[in-house]
Scaffold this motif. Structure first.
Motif, PDB file in Angstrom:
ATOM      1  N   GLY A 164       0.810  -1.216   0.000  1.00  0.00           N
ATOM      2  CA  GLY A 164       0.000   0.000   0.000  1.00  0.00           C
ATOM      3  C   GLY A 164       0.842   1.264   0.000  1.00  0.00           C
ATOM      4  N   LEU A 165       1.901   1.281   0.792  1.00  0.00           N
ATOM      5  CA  LEU A 165       2.758   2.463   0.861  1.00  0.00           C
ATOM      6  C   LEU A 165       3.570   2.646  -0.415  1.00  0.00           C
ATOM      7  CD1 LEU A 165       3.994   2.184   4.552  1.00  0.00           C
ATOM      8  CD2 LEU A 165       2.462   3.927   3.608  1.00  0.00           C
ATOM      9  N   MET A 166       4.090   1.559  -0.975  1.00  0.00           N
ATOM     10  CA  MET A 166       4.913   1.660  -2.177  1.00  0.00           C
ATOM     11  C   MET A 166       4.110   2.139  -3.383  1.00  0.00           C
ATOM     12  SD  MET A 166       8.041   1.054  -1.434  1.00  0.00           S
ATOM     13  CE  MET A 166       7.587   2.045   0.016  1.00  0.00           C
ATOM     14  N   HIS A 167       2.824   1.830  -3.403  1.00  0.00           N
ATOM     15  CA  HIS A 167       1.985   2.216  -4.545  1.00  0.00           C
ATOM     16  C   HIS A 167       1.002   3.330  -4.181  1.00  0.00           C
ATOM     17  CE1 HIS A 167       3.363  -1.078  -7.163  1.00  0.00           C
ATOM     18  NE2 HIS A 167       3.447  -1.783  -6.043  1.00  0.00           N
ATOM     19  N   SER A 168       1.208   3.963  -3.025  1.00  0.00           N
ATOM     20  CA  SER A 168       0.345   5.073  -2.569  1.00  0.00           C
ATOM     21  C   SER A 168      -1.132   4.662  -2.600  1.00  0.00           C
ATOM     22  CB  SER A 168       0.581   6.318  -3.430  1.00  0.00           C
ATOM     23  OG  SER A 168       1.935   6.721  -3.380  1.00  0.00           O
ATOM     24  N   LYS A 169      -1.397   3.465  -2.079  1.00  0.00           N
ATOM     25  CA  LYS A 169      -2.761   2.923  -2.138  1.00  0.00           C
ATOM     26  C   LYS A 169      -3.305   2.554  -0.764  1.00  0.00           C
ATOM     27  CE  LYS A 169      -3.846  -0.013  -5.317  1.00  0.00           C
ATOM     28  NZ  LYS A 169      -3.889  -1.189  -6.220  1.00  0.00           N
ATOM     29  N   VAL A 170      -2.711   3.068   0.313  1.00  0.00           N
ATOM     30  CA  VAL A 170      -3.160   2.664   1.642  1.00  0.00           C
ATOM     31  C   VAL A 170      -4.627   3.028   1.854  1.00  0.00           C
ATOM     32  CG1 VAL A 170      -2.871   3.027   4.112  1.00  0.00           C
ATOM     33  CG2 VAL A 170      -0.860   2.739   2.655  1.00  0.00           C
ATOM     34  N   ALA A 171      -5.006   4.252   1.495  1.00  0.00           N
ATOM     35  CA  ALA A 171      -6.393   4.688   1.678  1.00  0.00           C
ATOM     36  C   ALA A 171      -7.340   3.822   0.856  1.00  0.00           C
ATOM     37  CB  ALA A 171      -6.540   6.152   1.286  1.00  0.00           C
ATOM     38  N   GLU A 310       3.022  -8.097  -7.692  1.00  0.00           N
ATOM     39  CA  GLU A 310       4.255  -8.507  -7.029  1.00  0.00           C
ATOM     40  C   GLU A 310       5.067  -7.280  -6.638  1.00  0.00           C
ATOM     41  OE1 GLU A 310       6.342 -12.066  -8.461  1.00  0.00           O
ATOM     42  OE2 GLU A 310       4.914 -12.081 -10.131  1.00  0.00           O
ATOM     43  N   LEU A 311       5.931  -7.464  -5.652  1.00  0.00           N
ATOM     44  CA  LEU A 311       6.764  -6.378  -5.147  1.00  0.00           C
ATOM     45  C   LEU A 311       8.224  -6.653  -5.469  1.00  0.00           C
ATOM     46  CD1 LEU A 311       5.102  -5.912  -1.662  1.00  0.00           C
ATOM     47  CD2 LEU A 311       5.156  -4.204  -3.460  1.00  0.00           C
ATOM     48  N   LYS A 312       8.980  -5.585  -5.627  1.00  0.00           N
ATOM     49  CA  LYS A 312      10.420  -5.713  -5.792  1.00  0.00           C
ATOM     50  C   LYS A 312      11.010  -6.250  -4.486  1.00  0.00           C
ATOM     51  CE  LYS A 312      14.564  -2.997  -6.870  1.00  0.00           C
ATOM     52  NZ  LYS A 312      15.094  -1.632  -7.128  1.00  0.00           N
ATOM     53  N   ASP A 313      12.012  -7.118  -4.586  1.00  0.00           N
ATOM     54  CA  ASP A 313      12.611  -7.747  -3.404  1.00  0.00           C
ATOM     55  C   ASP A 313      11.537  -8.370  -2.512  1.00  0.00           C
ATOM     56  OD1 ASP A 313      15.177  -6.977  -4.172  1.00  0.00           O
ATOM     57  OD2 ASP A 313      15.024  -5.060  -3.122  1.00  0.00           O
ATOM     58  N   PRO A 314      10.776  -9.326  -3.035  1.00  0.00           N
ATOM     59  CA  PRO A 314       9.650  -9.881  -2.269  1.00  0.00           C
ATOM     60  C   PRO A 314      10.059 -10.532  -0.957  1.00  0.00           C
ATOM     61  CG  PRO A 314      10.140 -11.256  -4.174  1.00  0.00           C
ATOM     62  CD  PRO A 314      10.929  -9.996  -4.344  1.00  0.00           C
ATOM     63  N   ILE A 315      11.315 -10.963  -0.845  1.00  0.00           N
ATOM     64  CA  ILE A 315      11.747 -11.623   0.385  1.00  0.00           C
ATOM     65  C   ILE A 315      11.763 -10.652   1.566  1.00  0.00           C
ATOM     66  CG2 ILE A 315      14.243 -11.235   0.128  1.00  0.00           C
ATOM     67  CD1 ILE A 315      14.592 -14.194   1.012  1.00  0.00           C
ATOM     68  N   PHE A 316      11.891  -9.328   1.288  1.00  0.00           N
ATOM     69  CA  PHE A 316      11.926  -8.330   2.354  1.00  0.00           C
ATOM     70  C   PHE A 316      10.592  -7.601   2.522  1.00  0.00           C
ATOM     71  CE2 PHE A 316      16.609  -8.307   1.359  1.00  0.00           C
ATOM     72  CZ  PHE A 316      17.023  -8.800   2.586  1.00  0.00           C
ATOM     73  N   ALA A 317       9.580  -7.966   1.735  1.00  0.00           N
ATOM     74  CA  ALA A 317       8.319  -7.225   1.773  1.00  0.00           C
ATOM     75  C   ALA A 317       7.675  -7.254   3.157  1.00  0.00           C
ATOM     76  CB  ALA A 317       7.358  -7.781   0.724  1.00  0.00           C
ATOM     77  N   ASN A 318       7.665  -8.423   3.801  1.00  0.00           N
ATOM     78  CA  ASN A 318       7.023  -8.531   5.113  1.00  0.00           C
ATOM     79  C   ASN A 318       7.727  -7.677   6.160  1.00  0.00           C
ATOM     80  OD1 ASN A 318       5.075 -10.309   4.184  1.00  0.00           O
ATOM     81  ND2 ASN A 318       6.212 -12.129   4.782  1.00  0.00           N
ATOM     82  N   VAL A 319       9.052  -7.806   6.244  1.00  0.00           N
ATOM     83  CA  VAL A 319       9.756  -7.093   7.311  1.00  0.00           C
ATOM     84  C   VAL A 319       9.708  -5.588   7.085  1.00  0.00           C
ATOM     85  CG1 VAL A 319      12.111  -7.098   6.340  1.00  0.00           C
ATOM     86  CG2 VAL A 319      11.776  -7.238   8.819  1.00  0.00           C
ATOM     87  N   LYS A 320       9.707  -5.145   5.831  1.00  0.00           N
ATOM     88  CA  LYS A 320       9.558  -3.712   5.565  1.00  0.00           C
ATOM     89  C   LYS A 320       8.184  -3.239   6.022  1.00  0.00           C
ATOM     90  CE  LYS A 320      12.769  -3.111   1.667  1.00  0.00           C
ATOM     91  NZ  LYS A 320      12.879  -2.777   0.227  1.00  0.00           N
ATOM     92  N   GLY A 321       7.168  -4.068   5.770  1.00  0.00           N
ATOM     93  CA  GLY A 321       5.824  -3.708   6.217  1.00  0.00           C
ATOM     94  C   GLY A 321       5.707  -3.681   7.731  1.00  0.00           C
ATOM     95  N   PHE A 322       6.371  -4.622   8.423  1.00  0.00           N
ATOM     96  CA  PHE A 322       6.386  -4.591   9.892  1.00  0.00           C
ATOM     97  C   PHE A 322       6.944  -3.263  10.388  1.00  0.00           C
ATOM     98  CE2 PHE A 322       7.423  -9.441   9.872  1.00  0.00           C
ATOM     99  CZ  PHE A 322       6.169  -9.715   9.384  1.00  0.00           C
ATOM    100  N   GLN A 323       8.067  -2.872   9.780  1.00  0.00           N
ATOM    101  CA  GLN A 323       8.726  -1.634  10.185  1.00  0.00           C
ATOM    102  C   GLN A 323       7.811  -0.430   9.942  1.00  0.00           C
ATOM    103  OE1 GLN A 323      11.752  -1.261  11.652  1.00  0.00           O
ATOM    104  NE2 GLN A 323      11.629   0.962  11.714  1.00  0.00           N
ATOM    105  N   GLN A 324       7.198  -0.391   8.766  1.00  0.00           N
ATOM    106  CA  GLN A 324       6.334   0.740   8.425  1.00  0.00           C
ATOM    107  C   GLN A 324       5.101   0.795   9.320  1.00  0.00           C
ATOM    108  OE1 GLN A 324       6.248  -0.666   4.442  1.00  0.00           O
ATOM    109  NE2 GLN A 324       7.679   0.867   3.659  1.00  0.00           N
ATOM    110  N   ALA A 325       4.529  -0.375   9.635  1.00  0.00           N
ATOM    111  CA  ALA A 325       3.382  -0.410  10.546  1.00  0.00           C
ATOM    112  C   ALA A 325       3.791   0.031  11.939  1.00  0.00           C
ATOM    113  CB  ALA A 325       2.798  -1.826  10.587  1.00  0.00           C
ATOM    114  N   GLY A 326       4.975  -0.403  12.386  1.00  0.00           N
ATOM    115  CA  GLY A 326       5.462  -0.005  13.706  1.00  0.00           C
ATOM    116  C   GLY A 326       5.724   1.487  13.802  1.00  0.00           C
ATOM    117  N   MET A 327       6.282   2.064  12.751  1.00  0.00           N
ATOM    118  CA  MET A 327       6.546   3.503  12.752  1.00  0.00           C
ATOM    119  C   MET A 327       5.238   4.293  12.769  1.00  0.00           C
ATOM    120  SD  MET A 327       9.717   3.373  10.021  1.00  0.00           S
ATOM    121  CE  MET A 327       9.851   5.137   9.765  1.00  0.00           C
TER     122      MET A 327
END
Length: 355
Positions: A164-171, A310-327
């Protein structure tokens, strides 16, 4: 002072983590999810380069973890995180604390971690893990870290936030139903969400990850060579690069073993379809995870009327999302002056117990 938020995703193949943030960009690192136990910390070698590992005290033993952990391996594999309660093991704790060691911080205000969907449904286990991770921990080599708060979420939920954040689609995503699919090393996870709420009764995971596909190929190589071949990593690299692996000093053609290996993603997706049907009510299908490349064709075949994102670097997609949700949580808490929840939480109306 800005709160320190960090994320770790202890997968059954690799442990991924946010090592830092520079100019707003998340820096990710990972190491194999192998933890080799010993009674004492590993001593530095008298000659040659020191391997990049650290000894983490956990459960009365010292576990060697890190990028060069393969140099500590013996004939038996140290991948032991193969059951739904793996987060309750000392090996899990050693891997997670190993990630904190490489972050080089002595305090974390909010630590966000991920769990497979099936594990996340065991609510008492999730609560126990969050309590276990909160507090002060020894990290080896004289380092310590204090974790003020820990939160666990389902692994694919991180990918939804990141997408959602990478594609500006969270809303937009907050109004739509989504299916996030995460084929990992050992498990095939999927998550159905309405907005940012998880629909637990349609979400689950099954033990049909990349390991099963690799095992089919490894067993085929063993049969054809009359050996006990077990180099999973070499086969995995060959599948990703398209280059023939070297087996007994010669290039080996994997083609003959691929039809059986491709049955693994077909089986995993067939099980998922018991939960999600033909996905006619789902607006977004998002594919992430280290095994995404191998599951893509079967997924497109199962859902021919959908676009698979699909996302670029899919192996890191989850942990990046954890970080963004935590922030986001940290910012909301600071603004409101109260403790709030992560933006990705289960739908209370469809929640399940751990029985």
């Amino acid at each position: 002072m800005e709160p320190i938020v960090r994320a770790v995703d202890v997968g059954r193949g690799n442990t991924k983590f946010i090592s830092g943030i520079k100019n707003g960009e998340l820096r990710c690192e990972m190491f194999p999810s192998q933890a080799h136990p010993s009674e004492v910390a590993v001593e530095a070698e008298a000659w040659g380069a020191r391997r990049k590992t650290v000894g983490i005290p956990a459960g009365g033993l010292v576990y060697e973890v890190g990028p060069d952990v393969h140099l500590a391996s013996d004939v038996f594999n140290a991948n032991v995180l193969q059951h739904d309660r793996y987060c309750d093991t000392p090996e899990y704790l050693a891997l997670l604390l190993g990630a904190l060691h490489y972050m080089q911080v002595d305090r974390i205000d909010l630590l966000v971690v991920g769990l497979p969907v099936a594990t996340y449904k065991l609510k008492s286990l999730v609560t126990a893990l969050e309590r276990r991770l909160t507090g002060e921990h020894e990290l080896g080599k004289g380092k310590r870290v204090k974790v003020l708060r820990a939160k666990a979420i389902a692994q694919p939920a991180g990918a939804l936030m990141h997408y959602g954040l990478m594609h500006s689609k969270v809303a937009q995503l907050r109004k739509e139903r989504s299916l996030i699919i995460d084929p990992g090393r050992r498990t095939f996870d999927w998550l159905v969400t309405q907005g940012m709420q998880q629909i637990e009764k349609r979400s689950h995971s099954v033990p049909r990850g990349m390991h099963d596909a690799l095992q089919a190929i490894v067993e085929g190589i063993s049969r054809s060579t009359g050996s006990h071949y077990r180099d999973y990593d070499t086969v995995d690299a060959a599948l990703r690069t398209g280059k023939k692996p070297i087996v007994f000093q010669a290039e080996y053609d994997l083609t003959r073993h691929l039809p059986l290996a491709r049955k693994v993603p077909e089986q995993a997706i067939a099980e998922m379809m018991h939960y999600v049907g033909d996905a006619s009510d789902i607006r977004n299908i998002i594919l992430v995870g280290g095994g995404a490349f191998f599951y893509r064709a079967a997924l497109k075949g199962a859902f021919p009327n959908h676009t698979i994102h699909e996302l670029k670097d899919p192996i890191f997609a989850n942990v990046k999302g954890f970080q963004q949700a935590g922030m986001e949580l940290a910012r909301s808490s600071a603004a409101n002056g109260t403790s709030t929840e992560l933006p990705l939480q289960p739908d209370a109306s469809t929640g399940e117990s751990d029985e």
